[in-house]
Design a protein around this motif. Structure first.
Motif, mmCIF file in Angstrom:
data_model
loop_
_atom_site.group_PDB
_atom_site.id
_atom_site.type_symbol
_atom_site.label_atom_id
_atom_site.label_comp_id
_atom_site.label_asym_id
_atom_site.label_seq_id
_atom_site.Cartn_x
_atom_site.Cartn_y
_atom_site.Cartn_z
ATOM 1 N N TYR A 33 3.738 -7.038 -6.049
ATOM 2 C CA TYR A 33 2.638 -6.638 -7.101
ATOM 3 C C TYR A 33 3.418 -7.242 -8.297
ATOM 4 O O TYR A 33 4.566 -7.072 -8.891
ATOM 5 C CB TYR A 33 2.299 -5.144 -7.211
ATOM 6 C CG TYR A 33 3.431 -4.238 -7.431
ATOM 7 C CD1 TYR A 33 3.890 -3.856 -8.760
ATOM 8 C CD2 TYR A 33 3.992 -3.559 -6.352
ATOM 9 C CE1 TYR A 33 4.759 -3.116 -8.879
ATOM 10 C CE2 TYR A 33 5.072 -2.712 -6.830
ATOM 11 C CZ TYR A 33 5.339 -2.135 -7.813
ATOM 12 O OH TYR A 33 6.435 -1.388 -8.369
ATOM 13 N N VAL A 80 -4.716 2.236 -6.598
ATOM 14 C CA VAL A 80 -4.141 1.427 -5.946
ATOM 15 C C VAL A 80 -4.157 1.637 -4.508
ATOM 16 O O VAL A 80 -4.290 0.727 -3.395
ATOM 17 C CB VAL A 80 -2.809 0.873 -6.399
ATOM 18 C CG1 VAL A 80 -2.293 -0.340 -5.732
ATOM 19 C CG2 VAL A 80 -2.913 0.524 -7.776
ATOM 20 N N ASP A 83 -7.345 1.361 -2.197
ATOM 21 C CA ASP A 83 -7.641 0.033 -2.125
ATOM 22 C C ASP A 83 -6.785 -0.585 -1.144
ATOM 23 O O ASP A 83 -7.387 -1.387 -0.270
ATOM 24 C CB ASP A 83 -7.385 -0.863 -3.500
ATOM 25 C CG ASP A 83 -8.340 -2.031 -3.499
ATOM 26 O OD1 ASP A 83 -9.423 -1.916 -3.449
ATOM 27 O OD2 ASP A 83 -7.648 -3.207 -3.403
ATOM 28 N N VAL A 95 -6.901 -4.166 -8.654
ATOM 29 C CA VAL A 95 -7.383 -2.887 -8.794
ATOM 30 C C VAL A 95 -7.184 -2.492 -10.441
ATOM 31 O O VAL A 95 -5.904 -2.795 -10.930
ATOM 32 C CB VAL A 95 -6.843 -1.862 -8.142
ATOM 33 C CG1 VAL A 95 -7.514 -0.416 -8.508
ATOM 34 C CG2 VAL A 95 -6.876 -2.186 -6.620
ATOM 35 N N TYR A 162 -3.900 -3.919 -11.578
ATOM 36 C CA TYR A 162 -2.653 -4.273 -10.485
ATOM 37 C C TYR A 162 -3.161 -5.657 -9.463
ATOM 38 O O TYR A 162 -4.118 -5.336 -8.910
ATOM 39 C CB TYR A 162 -2.419 -3.031 -9.606
ATOM 40 C CG TYR A 162 -1.347 -2.167 -10.176
ATOM 41 C CD1 TYR A 162 -0.074 -2.204 -9.523
ATOM 42 C CD2 TYR A 162 -1.422 -1.299 -11.191
ATOM 43 C CE1 TYR A 162 1.020 -1.515 -9.730
ATOM 44 C CE2 TYR A 162 -0.490 -0.618 -11.515
ATOM 45 C CZ TYR A 162 0.666 -0.730 -11.065
ATOM 46 O OH TYR A 162 1.895 0.255 -11.345
ATOM 47 N N TYR A 164 -1.809 -7.125 -6.179
ATOM 48 C CA TYR A 164 -1.003 -6.707 -5.153
ATOM 49 C C TYR A 164 -1.160 -7.429 -3.868
ATOM 50 O O TYR A 164 -2.136 -8.214 -3.490
ATOM 51 C CB TYR A 164 -0.820 -5.211 -4.783
ATOM 52 C CG TYR A 164 -2.081 -4.909 -4.026
ATOM 53 C CD1 TYR A 164 -2.377 -5.046 -2.695
ATOM 54 C CD2 TYR A 164 -3.241 -4.252 -4.632
ATOM 55 C CE1 TYR A 164 -3.443 -4.555 -1.894
ATOM 56 C CE2 TYR A 164 -4.321 -3.847 -3.725
ATOM 57 C CZ TYR A 164 -4.401 -4.100 -2.495
ATOM 58 O OH TYR A 164 -5.399 -3.570 -1.957
#
Length: 315
Positions: A33, A80, A83, A95, A162, A164
């Protein structure tokens, strides 16, 4: 129930079933990430060394690579984590974490005036990071004998984005243990699992307990039980690790719960290929310490003979 309510209930059930098919709470995964502030694009964190280098980060001072996390244990921001639920290995996501859920909203009251004498002389300049009475902050200004210090987190008030990618689901037990330890202590250690048979004192339960005198001594018996054990090889780096020194019991408890084991033994090798002296960390089931006498017995060494040899040598 109305048709509208039934439709909503069906939608919720379908959503739950969809999520149940993917990654769930308790799963161990490796994530790559990069996180940046929404305003300004300031790098917050990354697992990518090239990204860090491009942003001028000194990459020699830290290790980079995918991060192992246990879903449901707050190892990443909850937004996060939510998600990630229901997704599969190879999936990606972006996110945005609101400031309040990231590093907090900016609070003007956290900018306070203090005596400059509370700040070490070498840190008496704007921008210096200081610790004052257990709080961390940075110096804004120093005028006369007073200093203006901002105790907000440097990223307070910033929304964070973020990006990832789910690289792998970790299922191998030893790899799980190593990944969790790496996350907790930022170091790699050799680990292995064994099922040990140990003797324990257990209370003997009698059918006539209720009729027996309350002052009678409880009766115990020695029984053999199997203990699922995680062995961790001790290293000088582990011995000197501040997080380990300050919180080994809490770390051990987390490991026993996350790995579903009975106890942890940190094993140190004495000499070149000599016997290992185990030092056990408590965990589920109240595991205790293995003392030196038990270690000598396990190694088939007579402690009294050693004492006699030492006294003979002194004479």
């Amino acid at each position: 129930m109305s048709n509208e309510s039934e439709t909503e209930a069906d939608a919720e059930t379908a959503d739950e079933e969809e999520h149940a098919e993917g990654l769930q709470k308790g799963d161990v995964v490796k994530l790559a990430y990069t996180a940046r502030t929404v305003d300004g694009g300031q790098l917050v964190d990354t697992t990518d060394e090239e990204v860090a280098e491009d942003d001028g980060i000194d990459t020699e001072q830290q290790e980079f690579g995918p991060r192992t996390i246990v879903l449901g244990e707050n190892h990443i921001f909850p937004d996060v984590e939510q998600d990630v639920y229901g997704k599969e290995v190879g999936d990606e996501g972006t996110v945005t974490v609101a400031a309040a859920d990231a590093f907090g909203e900016y609070d003007e009251e956290e900018v306070r005036t203090v005596s400059k004498d509370k700040i070490p002389e070498d840190d008496r300049y704007p921008g210096a990071h200081v610790d004052i009475e257990g709080e961390h902050g940075h110096v804004e200004t120093i005028i006369g004998g007073r200093a203006r210090v901002d105790f907000n987190h440097p990223l307070a008030g910033e929304d964070v984005e973020y990006d990832y990618e789910i690289l792998e689901e970790v299922t191998d037990r030893e790899e799980k243990a190593q990944g969790i330890i790496q996350m907790m202590l930022d170091m790699e250690l050799d680990v292995w699992f064994e099922t040990d048979t140990v003797e324990e004192e257990q209370l003997v339960e009698s059918e006539d307990d209720e009729e027996e005198d309350e002052e009678s001594e409880p009766e115990y018996e020695t029984v053999e039980v199997e203990k699922e054990t995680l062995y961790i090889e001790a290293t000088p780096q582990l011995t000197m690790n501040q997080q380990w020194m300050m919180g080994k019991q809490q770390i051990a408890q987390q490991l026993t719960q996350l790995l579903d084991i009975d106890r942890i033994i940190v094993q140190e090798e004495i000499g070149g290929g000599g016997m290992g002296m185990p030092g056990m960390m408590g965990g589920m089931g109240g595991a205790g310490g293995a003392d030196i006498e038990e270690a000598l017995e396990d190694a088939d060494v007579d402690a009294e003979e050693i004492v006699e040899e030492i006294e003979g040598a002194e004479e």
